[in-house]
Motif scaffolding. Structure first.
Motif, PDB file in Angstrom:
ATOM      1  N   CYS A  61     -11.212  -3.821   5.746  1.00 24.68           N
ATOM      2  CA  CYS A  61     -10.026  -3.328   5.427  1.00 24.68           C
ATOM      3  C   CYS A  61      -8.972  -3.897   6.209  1.00 24.68           C
ATOM      4  O   CYS A  61      -9.158  -3.770   7.497  1.00 24.68           O
ATOM      5  N   ASN A  62      -7.810  -4.163   5.601  1.00 22.74           N
ATOM      6  CA  ASN A  62      -6.603  -4.424   6.197  1.00 22.74           C
ATOM      7  C   ASN A  62      -6.068  -3.393   7.424  1.00 22.74           C
ATOM      8  O   ASN A  62      -6.114  -2.131   6.927  1.00 22.74           O
ATOM      9  N   GLN A 103      -9.541  -3.557  -1.741  1.00 11.64           N
ATOM     10  CA  GLN A 103      -8.321  -2.635  -1.041  1.00 11.64           C
ATOM     11  C   GLN A 103      -8.371  -1.394  -2.051  1.00 11.64           C
ATOM     12  O   GLN A 103      -8.077  -0.361  -1.401  1.00 11.64           O
ATOM     13  N   ASP A 129     -12.265  -1.360  10.453  1.00 11.19           N
ATOM     14  CA  ASP A 129     -12.608  -0.568   9.283  1.00 11.19           C
ATOM     15  C   ASP A 129     -13.057  -1.443   8.238  1.00 11.19           C
ATOM     16  O   ASP A 129     -12.741  -2.426   7.915  1.00 11.19           O
ATOM     17  N   TYR A 130     -14.314  -0.898   7.621  1.00  6.17           N
ATOM     18  CA  TYR A 130     -14.893  -1.498   6.724  1.00  6.17           C
ATOM     19  C   TYR A 130     -15.353  -0.691   5.289  1.00  6.17           C
ATOM     20  O   TYR A 130     -15.091   0.454   5.631  1.00  6.17           O
ATOM     21  N   TRP A 131     -15.368  -1.444   4.217  1.00  5.75           N
ATOM     22  CA  TRP A 131     -15.951  -0.712   3.042  1.00  5.75           C
ATOM     23  C   TRP A 131     -17.250  -1.204   2.684  1.00  5.75           C
ATOM     24  O   TRP A 131     -17.362  -2.223   3.028  1.00  5.75           O
ATOM     25  N   CYS A 185     -10.764   0.483  -0.163  1.00  2.40           N
ATOM     26  CA  CYS A 185     -10.460   0.836   1.126  1.00  2.40           C
ATOM     27  C   CYS A 185      -9.508   2.034   1.247  1.00  2.40           C
ATOM     28  O   CYS A 185      -9.594   2.962   2.131  1.00  2.40           O
ATOM     29  N   PRO A 235     -15.645   4.500   1.863  1.00  2.00           N
ATOM     30  CA  PRO A 235     -14.516   3.751   2.278  1.00  2.00           C
ATOM     31  C   PRO A 235     -14.164   4.082   3.707  1.00  2.00           C
ATOM     32  O   PRO A 235     -14.305   5.038   4.329  1.00  2.00           O
ATOM     33  N   ARG A 236     -13.531   3.174   4.478  1.00  3.35           N
ATOM     34  CA  ARG A 236     -12.994   3.093   5.830  1.00  3.35           C
ATOM     35  C   ARG A 236     -14.186   3.360   6.548  1.00  3.35           C
ATOM     36  O   ARG A 236     -14.032   4.413   7.349  1.00  3.35           O
ATOM     37  N   TYR A 257       0.799  -1.167   0.092  1.00  2.81           N
ATOM     38  CA  TYR A 257      -0.042   0.116  -0.021  1.00  2.81           C
ATOM     39  C   TYR A 257       0.776   1.405  -0.005  1.00  2.81           C
ATOM     40  O   TYR A 257       0.389   2.138   0.607  1.00  2.81           O
TER      41      TYR A 257
END
Length: 257
Positions: A256-257, A193, A225-227, A196, A212-213, A152
């Motif tokens: 999200c990672n 991703q 955290d999610y999207w 994210c 996002p996030r 990232y």
């Protein structure tokens, strides 16, 4: 003859007075911690541990043999140089105006920071992680025997990895230059991703609202955290309200990672 001699002496004295005064930058030793302060150059002595937080370094940081640096939200005008160091951690919105050079030592974590020039990680024996950084130069990872994770990052230069064992892992790096050797495949984003890392909600022409996030706090106090992709629901959008609903969570919601 005598007036000539006096004239020469005056010229010599004038030359001496015109010589510029040179002042050396001060070097601060860190064996412990520094907070919100400004120093010229910073030296971490052998076998010492230094913790920096909100510190501004007008010159360079040198990390010597078996020393440890942990830095959060720092600003360095020059370089961070480590040789034979045990560990170097640059974290949490730090900004390095030059390069980060870590050689013949242990490990390092560089995350969520801005490195305006290069990252060089060479001939080290412990794990290295470069995560979610903005890098103005290149990332060069050569001849390391510890694990390497590169994920990232946005890299304006090249991503170069050679003769590392094991080979580096990671992905989702945006690289403007060349992706070479062992790191040639550590680019690209999968759809989840990509969602994210976007910074703002967007509404597409397909009538879907992308968020996002989205941070959710669990009962245990853990932040996850999610999207999500929400679909416009015209039947539910009454009285001037726009209503969106989540359909097919398996494909329109992810962590999200």
């Amino acid at each position: 003859m005598k007036p000539t001699t006096i004239c020469k002496k005056i010229i010599i004295l004038s030359t001496l007075f015109l010589l510029p005064l040179q002042t050396a930058a001060e070097e601060t030793l860190c064996s412990g911690s520094l907070g919100n302060t400004v120093v010229d150059n910073l030296l971490i002595p052998s076998n010492s541990e230094c913790v920096l937080q909100n510190t501004r370094i007008m010159g360079t940081i040198q990390v010597t043999a078996n020393a440890v640096l942990t830095a959060r939200r720092i600003v360095v005008i020059g370089n961070v140089q480590a040789e034979n160091a045990r560990q170097v951690n640059i974290l949490d919105n730090s900004r390095i105006g030059g390069s980060v050079q870590i050689k013949q030592g242990g490990g390092a974590i560089i995350s969520d920071s801005i490195i305006e020039s290069d990252i060089q990680f060479e001939s080290n024996g412990q794990p290295f992680k470069a995560l979610r950084n903005d890098i103005g130069g290149s990332v060069q990872v050569f001849q390391n025997s510890g694990s390497v994770e590169i994920q990232y990052n946005t890299i304006d230069g090249n991503l170069q990895c050679k003769e590392n064992a094991p080979a580096p892992t990671g992905g989702a790096n945006r690289v403007a230059g060349n992706k070479e050797d062992q790191c040639a495949r550590l680019t690209g984003l999968n759809a989840a991703q990509e969602n994210c890392i976007q910074s703002h909600p967007t509404f597409g022409t397909d009538a879907r609202l992308h968020i996002p996030r989205l941070s959710v706090v669990t009962q245990d106090g853990v932040v996850v955290d999610y999207w999500a992709n929400l679909h416009y629901a015209p039947a539910l959008s009454t009285n001037g309200n726009l209503v969106f609903e989540l359909r097919e969570p398996a494909s329109n919601l992810g962590q999200c990672n």
